[in-house]
Design a protein around this motif. Structure first.
Motif, PDB file in Angstrom:
ATOM      1  N   VAL A 156       0.930  -1.499   0.309  1.00 41.13           N
ATOM      2  CA  VAL A 156       0.526  -0.350  -0.231  1.00 41.13           C
ATOM      3  C   VAL A 156       0.954   1.277  -0.001  1.00 41.13           C
ATOM      4  O   VAL A 156       1.038   1.967  -0.852  1.00 41.13           O
ATOM      5  CB  VAL A 156      -0.992  -0.401   1.197  1.00 41.13           C
ATOM      6  CG1 VAL A 156      -1.776   1.800   1.562  1.00 41.13           C
ATOM      7  CG2 VAL A 156      -1.827  -0.747   0.986  1.00 41.13           C
ATOM      8  N   GLN A 157       1.920   1.276   0.856  1.00 42.96           N
ATOM      9  CA  GLN A 157       2.977   2.873   0.791  1.00 42.96           C
ATOM     10  C   GLN A 157       3.836   2.582  -0.265  1.00 42.96           C
ATOM     11  O   GLN A 157       3.911   3.805  -0.546  1.00 42.96           O
ATOM     12  CB  GLN A 157       3.798   2.466   2.095  1.00 42.96           C
ATOM     13  CG  GLN A 157       3.412   2.100   4.046  1.00 42.96           C
ATOM     14  CD  GLN A 157       2.043   3.474   3.928  1.00 42.96           C
ATOM     15  OE1 GLN A 157       2.405   4.984   2.785  1.00 42.96           O
ATOM     16  NE2 GLN A 157       0.847   3.157   4.104  1.00 42.96           N
ATOM     17  N   LEU A 158       4.468   1.218  -0.986  1.00 47.85           N
ATOM     18  CA  LEU A 158       4.970   1.306  -2.411  1.00 47.85           C
ATOM     19  C   LEU A 158       3.691   1.940  -3.598  1.00 47.85           C
ATOM     20  O   LEU A 158       4.494   2.776  -3.878  1.00 47.85           O
ATOM     21  CB  LEU A 158       5.461   0.385  -2.781  1.00 47.85           C
ATOM     22  CG  LEU A 158       6.150  -0.136  -1.824  1.00 47.85           C
ATOM     23  CD1 LEU A 158       6.814  -1.483  -1.824  1.00 47.85           C
ATOM     24  CD2 LEU A 158       8.207   0.440  -1.704  1.00 47.85           C
ATOM     25  N   LYS A 159       2.459   1.888  -3.370  1.00 47.69           N
ATOM     26  CA  LYS A 159       2.150   2.124  -4.140  1.00 47.69           C
ATOM     27  C   LYS A 159       1.541   3.255  -3.914  1.00 47.69           C
ATOM     28  O   LYS A 159       1.428   4.978  -5.135  1.00 47.69           O
ATOM     29  CB  LYS A 159       0.587   1.647  -3.961  1.00 47.69           C
ATOM     30  CG  LYS A 159      -0.390   2.272  -5.988  1.00 47.69           C
ATOM     31  CD  LYS A 159      -1.886   0.948  -5.910  1.00 47.69           C
ATOM     32  CE  LYS A 159      -2.371   2.470  -6.711  1.00 47.69           C
ATOM     33  NZ  LYS A 159      -3.163   2.874  -7.249  1.00 47.69           N
ATOM     34  N   ARG A 160       1.462   3.931  -3.197  1.00 48.38           N
ATOM     35  CA  ARG A 160       1.111   5.365  -2.937  1.00 48.38           C
ATOM     36  C   ARG A 160       2.664   6.148  -3.137  1.00 48.38           C
ATOM     37  O   ARG A 160       2.164   7.581  -3.935  1.00 48.38           O
ATOM     38  CB  ARG A 160       0.743   5.364  -1.639  1.00 48.38           C
ATOM     39  CG  ARG A 160       0.881   7.276  -0.788  1.00 48.38           C
ATOM     40  CD  ARG A 160       0.532   7.280   0.609  1.00 48.38           C
ATOM     41  NE  ARG A 160      -0.141   8.804   1.304  1.00 48.38           N
ATOM     42  CZ  ARG A 160       1.602  10.008   1.357  1.00 48.38           C
ATOM     43  NH1 ARG A 160       2.370   9.176   1.879  1.00 48.38           N
ATOM     44  NH2 ARG A 160       0.557  10.456   1.912  1.00 48.38           N
ATOM     45  N   ARG A 161       3.385   6.088  -3.201  1.00 49.30           N
ATOM     46  CA  ARG A 161       5.077   7.020  -3.200  1.00 49.30           C
ATOM     47  C   ARG A 161       4.575   6.789  -4.667  1.00 49.30           C
ATOM     48  O   ARG A 161       5.022   7.857  -5.763  1.00 49.30           O
ATOM     49  CB  ARG A 161       6.511   5.691  -2.849  1.00 49.30           C
ATOM     50  CG  ARG A 161       7.112   6.997  -3.102  1.00 49.30           C
ATOM     51  CD  ARG A 161       8.435   5.563  -3.076  1.00 49.30           C
ATOM     52  NE  ARG A 161       9.073   4.993  -2.890  1.00 49.30           N
ATOM     53  CZ  ARG A 161       9.715   3.910  -2.885  1.00 49.30           C
ATOM     54  NH1 ARG A 161      10.816   4.927  -1.641  1.00 49.30           N
ATOM     55  NH2 ARG A 161       9.664   2.713  -3.362  1.00 49.30           N
ATOM     56  N   ASN A 162       4.567   5.431  -5.872  1.00 44.47           N
ATOM     57  CA  ASN A 162       4.692   5.161  -6.481  1.00 44.47           C
ATOM     58  C   ASN A 162       3.359   6.462  -7.824  1.00 44.47           C
ATOM     59  O   ASN A 162       3.788   6.540  -8.410  1.00 44.47           O
ATOM     60  CB  ASN A 162       4.042   3.852  -7.454  1.00 44.47           C
ATOM     61  CG  ASN A 162       4.727   3.043  -6.991  1.00 44.47           C
ATOM     62  OD1 ASN A 162       6.394   3.022  -7.139  1.00 44.47           O
ATOM     63  ND2 ASN A 162       4.683   1.476  -6.877  1.00 44.47           N
TER      64      ASN A 162
END
Length: 185
Positions: free
Chosen positions: A43-49
């Protein structure tokens, strides 16, 4: 056989079955926690992406001749989005982190970019997201430790082997990030 012996045997059998059920359910719960904690990293990686294209576009307006850096960030972002599994995601994430460091180093050369409120806001959000990613990784590793311990400790290790519970992989920092930085004055 006396009634007392039969009652003791029944109690012993019920206790053993109850213990086995408890250990099995504990292994299931821990395995599900591992999956959940990995999803939190995701979820956090998607937010960063999702933040990166806006950041790249903002920088692009100020630093058009830094095309290689911008392409590297975009390429690394795509790598994270297409990665699957802990090892692959970890490697892609490390590549993106390195590309973002380069991008922010380039931004240091453009005072008007650093002063841009949109850039500052995106940089702040990205920094906050990086903190959340670090926390999610730490939480994941804590849960993996508990799960792996349950898979290795006796007697739950017998059940783990019997029902196919496999140890999970820890999220690890790349070797270059573990090295002690050289400080020169």
């Amino acid at each position: 056989m006396s009634w007392l012996t039969i009652i003791i045997l029944i109690i012993l059998i019920v206790f053993i079955i109850g213990t086995i059920i408890h250990m099995y359910n504990n292994l299931i719960e821990l395995r599900n926690r591992v999956k959940n904690s990995y999803s939190q990293i995701d979820v956090q990686l998607k937010r960063r992406n999702d933040l990166i294209p806006n950041l790249v576009e903002t920088v692009k307006g100020y630093a058009a001749h830094e095309k290689g850096v911008l392409e590297e960030v975009t390429k690394a972002r795509t790598g994270v989005m297409n990665a699957s599994g802990v090892e692959e995601v970890s490697a892609a994430d490390n590549q993106l982190t390195g590309a973002l460091k380069t991008l922010f180093a380039v931004a240091e050369n453009y005072p008007e970019l650093k002063a841009n409120s949109n850039f500052q806001e995106l940089q702040g959000e990205l920094s906050e997201t990086e903190d959340k990613i670090a926390y999610a990784r730490q939480f994941y590793n804590d849960v993996v430790l508990k799960y792996n311990n349950a898979c290795q400790k006796f007697p739950s290790s017998l059940l783990a082997k019997m029902f196919g519970f496999k140890e999970e992989i820890f999220f690890e920092a790349p070797a270059e990030e573990k090295a002690v930085p050289k400080v020169e004055f």
